[in-house]
Design a protein around this motif. Structure first.
Motif, PDB file in Angstrom:
ATOM      1  N   ARG A 129       0.817  -1.216   0.000  1.00  8.99           N
ATOM      2  CA  ARG A 129       0.000   0.000   0.000  1.00  8.99           C
ATOM      3  C   ARG A 129       0.851   1.267   0.000  1.00  8.99           C
ATOM      4  O   ARG A 129       0.324   2.370  -0.083  1.00  8.99           O
ATOM      5  CB  ARG A 129      -0.942   0.025   1.211  1.00  8.99           C
ATOM      6  N   TRP A 229      -8.333  10.339  -7.771  1.00  9.35           N
ATOM      7  CA  TRP A 229      -7.414   9.230  -7.959  1.00  9.35           C
ATOM      8  C   TRP A 229      -6.354   9.602  -8.985  1.00  9.35           C
ATOM      9  O   TRP A 229      -6.476  10.568  -9.719  1.00  9.35           O
ATOM     10  CB  TRP A 229      -8.161   7.972  -8.396  1.00  9.35           C
ATOM     11  N   PRO A 236      -1.672  -5.198  -6.175  1.00 16.08           N
ATOM     12  CA  PRO A 236      -2.868  -5.279  -5.326  1.00 16.08           C
ATOM     13  C   PRO A 236      -2.771  -6.439  -4.353  1.00 16.08           C
ATOM     14  O   PRO A 236      -1.938  -7.349  -4.522  1.00 16.08           O
ATOM     15  CB  PRO A 236      -4.000  -5.486  -6.334  1.00 16.08           C
ATOM     16  N   ALA A 251      -6.054   4.662  -8.558  1.00 13.87           N
ATOM     17  CA  ALA A 251      -5.902   4.384  -7.130  1.00 13.87           C
ATOM     18  C   ALA A 251      -6.233   5.633  -6.333  1.00 13.87           C
ATOM     19  O   ALA A 251      -5.918   6.755  -6.746  1.00 13.87           O
ATOM     20  CB  ALA A 251      -4.490   3.921  -6.815  1.00 13.87           C
ATOM     21  N   HIS A 256      -3.253   5.436   5.105  1.00 12.05           N
ATOM     22  CA  HIS A 256      -2.599   4.125   5.113  1.00 12.05           C
ATOM     23  C   HIS A 256      -1.842   3.853   3.822  1.00 12.05           C
ATOM     24  O   HIS A 256      -1.120   2.864   3.723  1.00 12.05           O
ATOM     25  CB  HIS A 256      -3.639   3.025   5.331  1.00 12.05           C
ATOM     26  N   THR A 259      -5.059   2.638  -2.353  1.00 14.93           N
ATOM     27  CA  THR A 259      -6.105   1.625  -2.483  1.00 14.93           C
ATOM     28  C   THR A 259      -6.517   1.521  -3.935  1.00 14.93           C
ATOM     29  O   THR A 259      -6.896   2.532  -4.547  1.00 14.93           O
ATOM     30  CB  THR A 259      -7.335   1.977  -1.630  1.00 14.93           C
ATOM     31  N   HIS A 261      -8.621   1.239  -7.226  1.00 16.05           N
ATOM     32  CA  HIS A 261      -9.997   1.624  -7.572  1.00 16.05           C
ATOM     33  C   HIS A 261     -10.319   0.952  -8.900  1.00 16.05           C
ATOM     34  O   HIS A 261     -10.083   1.504  -9.965  1.00 16.05           O
ATOM     35  CB  HIS A 261     -10.101   3.148  -7.676  1.00 16.05           C
TER      36      HIS A 261
END
Length: 282
Positions: A129, A229, A236, A251, A256, A259, A261
């Motif tokens: 991540r 994004w 992933p 993304a 964090h 992520t 998308h």
């Protein structure tokens, strides 16, 4: 953000340092290269240009990798004088840098850094991540500009994603793209879309300034946590086991990290993306 670190004082690294300072993306930008005198000289030039760009960012150059401590984002650029791919020693140094500042987002800026992202995640146990490559965002910007020119509108009216695996398996997801709020396929004819595919393919690899702009855009999105994004290459989460294939995909960013998308696509594009991503599309 408070500090952005750039590893490498080559053309991409120099452009990234300049753009990060001039845009106000970071209050402090530190340029790190083994050629410390080169890094310090470039930093001085960029700092002195602040009176022209209107930037008051602190810009420093050093040969000390420890300078990345405390940086919110670490951009992996090109070393001064580098002529080939990443050496084993450089890969080990990047893994060490990842360990030195594990909370930072690492943005790999080179056109061939998809493999570097996969290596760091699959072989060096980096947090998936927090490691991405930004070159797909550079291609996305170019594709949007070409589509806008074809449609006779502004690039700001074009929403599209670059998907797949660089360099030869990247494609524009036209089935999920829009122009001026309408589906791209309703604005542009099939021959126009086919023509655009050929033009976009010739945009690879993006030049140093385009790659730097993409890296700074990704860094700013992560630092500001603004909605929206960017297209990045990432690995992933795996469905089974620790290893999985990386893919270029839109993304979103939060505290964090990044992520995926997964976009809504027509069946043909969805199958194509799933094949390149190892069977995963969400």
């Amino acid at each position: 953000m408070s500090t952005l670190a750039v590893l490498g004082a080559g053309p991409i690294g120099a452009a990234t340092t300049y753009l990060a300072a001039a845009s106000g993306t970071a209050r402090r930008v530190v340029l790190v290269d083994d050629a410390a005198d080169v890094a310090r000289g470039l930093a001085l030039d960029i700092r002195q240009s602040g009176s022209i760009t209107g930037s008051d960012a602190a810009v420093d150059g050093t040969g000390d990798i420890g300078a990345i401590l405390g940086a919110s984002v670490v951009v992996v650029a090109d070393r001064h004088g580098a002529t080939g791919g990443r050496t084993d020693a450089e890969l080990a140094a990047l893994a060490a840098a990842r360990t030195l500042n594990p909370r930072a987002l690492m943005v790999c800026a080179g056109p061939d850094d998809a493999g570097l992202v996969e290596h760091l995640v699959n072989e060096r146990a980096a947090d998936r991540r927090r490691v991405v490559a930004a070159a797909p965002e550079a291609l996305r910007s170019g594709a949007a500009a070409l589509a806008a020119l074809e449609a006779g509108t502004s690039p700001l009216d074009v929403v599209l994603a670059v998907l797949g695996r660089p360099p030869r398996e990247l494609f524009v997801g036209w089935s999920g793209a829009s122009i001026g709020g309408s589906a791209a396929a309703d604005v542009l004819t099939p021959p126009a879309l086919s023509r655009l595919d050929g033009q976009v393919a010739r945009l690879w690899p993006p030049g140093p300034f385009a790659l730097a702009a993409a890296a700074v855009r990704v860094a700013g999105r992560f630092a500001d946590l603004t909605p929206g994004w960017c297209c990045v290459f990432l690995v992933p989460p795996a469905d089974e086991g620790p290893r999985t294939r990386g893919v270029a995909i839109p993304a979103a960013f939060d505290s964090h990290g990044v992520t995926p998308h997964w976009p809504a696509l027509a069946p043909r594009d969805r199958v194509r993306l799933a094949s390149l991503a190892g069977g995963r599309t969400g």
